[in-house]
Design an enzyme around this catalytic site. Sequence first.
Site, PDB file in Angstrom:
ATOM      1  N   GLU A  11       0.807  -1.365   0.519  1.00 42.04           N
ATOM      2  CA  GLU A  11       0.244   0.274   0.310  1.00 42.04           C
ATOM      3  C   GLU A  11       1.607   1.572   0.296  1.00 42.04           C
ATOM      4  O   GLU A  11       1.665   1.520   0.624  1.00 42.04           O
ATOM      5  CB  GLU A  11      -0.462  -0.037   1.281  1.00 42.04           C
ATOM      6  CG  GLU A  11      -1.257  -0.942   1.511  1.00 42.04           C
ATOM      7  CD  GLU A  11      -2.602  -1.207   2.550  1.00 42.04           C
ATOM      8  OE1 GLU A  11      -3.137  -2.055   2.524  1.00 42.04           O
ATOM      9  OE2 GLU A  11      -2.449   0.038   3.493  1.00 42.04           O
ATOM     10  N   ASP A  23      -5.725   8.822  10.836  1.00 43.42           N
ATOM     11  CA  ASP A  23      -4.651   8.442  11.335  1.00 43.42           C
ATOM     12  C   ASP A  23      -4.392   9.654  11.933  1.00 43.42           C
ATOM     13  O   ASP A  23      -4.005  10.753  12.399  1.00 43.42           O
ATOM     14  CB  ASP A  23      -3.919   9.113   9.745  1.00 43.42           C
ATOM     15  CG  ASP A  23      -4.036   8.063   8.316  1.00 43.42           C
ATOM     16  OD1 ASP A  23      -3.802   6.958   8.897  1.00 43.42           O
ATOM     17  OD2 ASP A  23      -4.499   8.532   7.527  1.00 43.42           O
ATOM     18  N   TYR A  68     -10.615  -4.779   4.390  1.00 46.64           N
ATOM     19  CA  TYR A  68      -9.539  -4.168   4.895  1.00 46.64           C
ATOM     20  C   TYR A  68     -10.720  -4.187   6.250  1.00 46.64           C
ATOM     21  O   TYR A  68     -11.569  -3.398   6.183  1.00 46.64           O
ATOM     22  CB  TYR A  68      -9.101  -2.635   5.039  1.00 46.64           C
ATOM     23  CG  TYR A  68      -8.485  -2.530   5.759  1.00 46.64           C
ATOM     24  CD1 TYR A  68      -8.018  -2.406   6.978  1.00 46.64           C
ATOM     25  CD2 TYR A  68      -6.766  -1.734   4.762  1.00 46.64           C
ATOM     26  CE1 TYR A  68      -7.188  -1.992   7.889  1.00 46.64           C
ATOM     27  CE2 TYR A  68      -5.480  -1.555   5.339  1.00 46.64           C
ATOM     28  CZ  TYR A  68      -6.200  -1.053   6.857  1.00 46.64           C
ATOM     29  OH  TYR A  68      -5.118  -0.649   7.984  1.00 46.64           O
TER      30      TYR A  68
END
Lengths: 406, 279
Positions: B50, B61, B176
């Site tokens: 990725e 994040d 995911y």
Amino acid sequence: MSAQAQPNSFRTGPDERGHFGQFGGRFVAETLMPNILELEKAYEEARNDPAFHADMEYFSKHYIGRPSPLYFAERMTEHLGGAKIYFKREELNHTGAHKVNNVLGQILLARRMGKKRIIAETGAGQHGVATATLCARFGLDCVVYMGAVDVERQKPNVFRMNMLGAKVVPVQSGTKTLKDAMNEALRDWVTNVSDTFYCIGTVAGPHPYPAMVRDFQCVIGNETREQMMQAEGRLPDSLVACIGGGSNAIGLFHPFLDDKDVEIYGVEAAGHGLSGLHAASLTGGRPGVLHGNRTYLLMNQDGQIADAHSISAGLDYPGIGPEHAWLHEMGRVQYISATDEEALEAFQLCSRLEGILPALEPSHALAKVMELAPQKPKDHLMVVNISGRGDKDLFQIAEHLGNQIV
Amino acid sequence: MTQRIEARFQKCRAEGRAALVTYVMAGDPDPETSLEILKSLPKAGADIVEFGLPFTDPMADGPAIQAAGLRALKVGQDTVKTLDLIRRFRAEDQDTPVILMGYFNPIFVYGVDRFLADARQAGVDGLIVVDLPPEEDDELCLPALKAGLAFIRLATPTTDDKRLPAVLANTAGFVYYVSITGITGAATPDFGKVATAVERIKRHTPLPVVVGFGVKSGAHAAAVAQGADGVVVGSALIDALKGTLDAQDRATAGSVEAVTKLVKELSEGVRSVAKRAAA
């Protein structure tokens, strides 16, 4: 401005997916989606529950001090020599700004939803103070995210939040201002999603926030309508309000959007000027996606968000509420801008002529009143939203004017 | 191209093990070093790579990836340059799937159709775009599928059984699973709960399920590999890289190796867990 078909009403948005034309939406991480859908449902239920409205009215009257006056600014009117100027006195609300109208609604909603922990982002600190205040009143835990730069320039509000029992977290990431505070609040929410209610301070973020916050702020425009009918027997001819995210502006504007004869002006922060650093997203930005919604943003060619600048921490944001972006494209509201210098000048004029210290945010609106009012006839009724009081800004203003406070 | 992703999972299944998926940021700490790292990852044991698309405001994040993105932007990384790096990677490696991961705004501003065409041409196989839930599928997910790129969806602990079908509906390549409610690089998950969640998702989809967020070591990777079809590691690799940068955030002689060393450890962790080979 693009030539788009005019709708029958400007007041029916957003659609069920949270869109105002191409703007709005729900651009959030999957972790938050279930919460956002839960919030939307809870708000729909509250909106249709007379008991919720009764609570809103009770606390608006007895705790916030509503209705706020619609005041004829006689000396300012004389001085400018044109339109008859009225101030909508939102700075007289408990906690000193319009922010508390929205926070009251969201905190009552959080209580209905059984959420015990409240988080908020704040720029100037007014939304943080309002959130800390209502959390104190209802015994809820309160964490306020504030950019480290803003913590520095709005110290009195940081102290107020601390006194009210809130935890203020200075945000060190990115540009350390309002957008970063919002990033950090979203990160907190993703982490503490089950027990936490995110109390957003403006008409931005994922659906349903832009519509919900607007609804809570519409009390400003609804009162103005009634008060102007009482004072003058007719509707105003024009409305002026400052815009960062745009909550005080949409609150004043929305009830008048379908009154075609009412001119509406939103004033963005032009900072050092539109060719330099500024915070005028509609004037100097283009459509993009940030903080859960599509709207006009200040950014570079690669879609990286730019640093906004305004003397006013409350306007220092590179975006704007999606409904404003839509009203801009439809041409219903005229969006103009005022520089730091113009705002400072208006601050001083209002202070001396009316004995009212406006916050730096509405000083931007007043700066454009100084331009617009002289061009209008004497029977033109102009309402400007004094969205907050200037006490929090005194140290900063003194610095700019080269004065020492003590 | 979803074929490269399918082939890679097939290979891992044949070897009786889970896949190792690694995340690094494009342009961190500079374009050439990040390309060198990208090239070294498959050799060190990564099965799928990725590549992070830098963004100023990565709201899901943690500090490690936030800082990595800002380092990349500071040296001028942008979407065009990121696609260039992938093109150069692809010239040498035609088999390792490349997933671009980031936020929607840089893609929206680039122009969705143009982006999809350029990404496919550069050799990108799939996209993970954090701020596009199924409610916004019209924006990028459906056009990506049409353009032949996998749109890989994140499922999270808050995605309940009622919502899972919507999340899985237009997803391709793999799913995911985000192991925690939280941001990247923060808490370490409860591996028992993760295994249960993976089982739950697998009841709803034939696609491989990989697990990320909070995986930091070979031991963590082995624990996740028990139940999942793949393990994703990002922040730990970025921390390893950051530890080698000089005071001006520039790469040093040990930068690439610090990352590959950890990838080898993770790869051994994944390979230590024997899974039943696919029939």
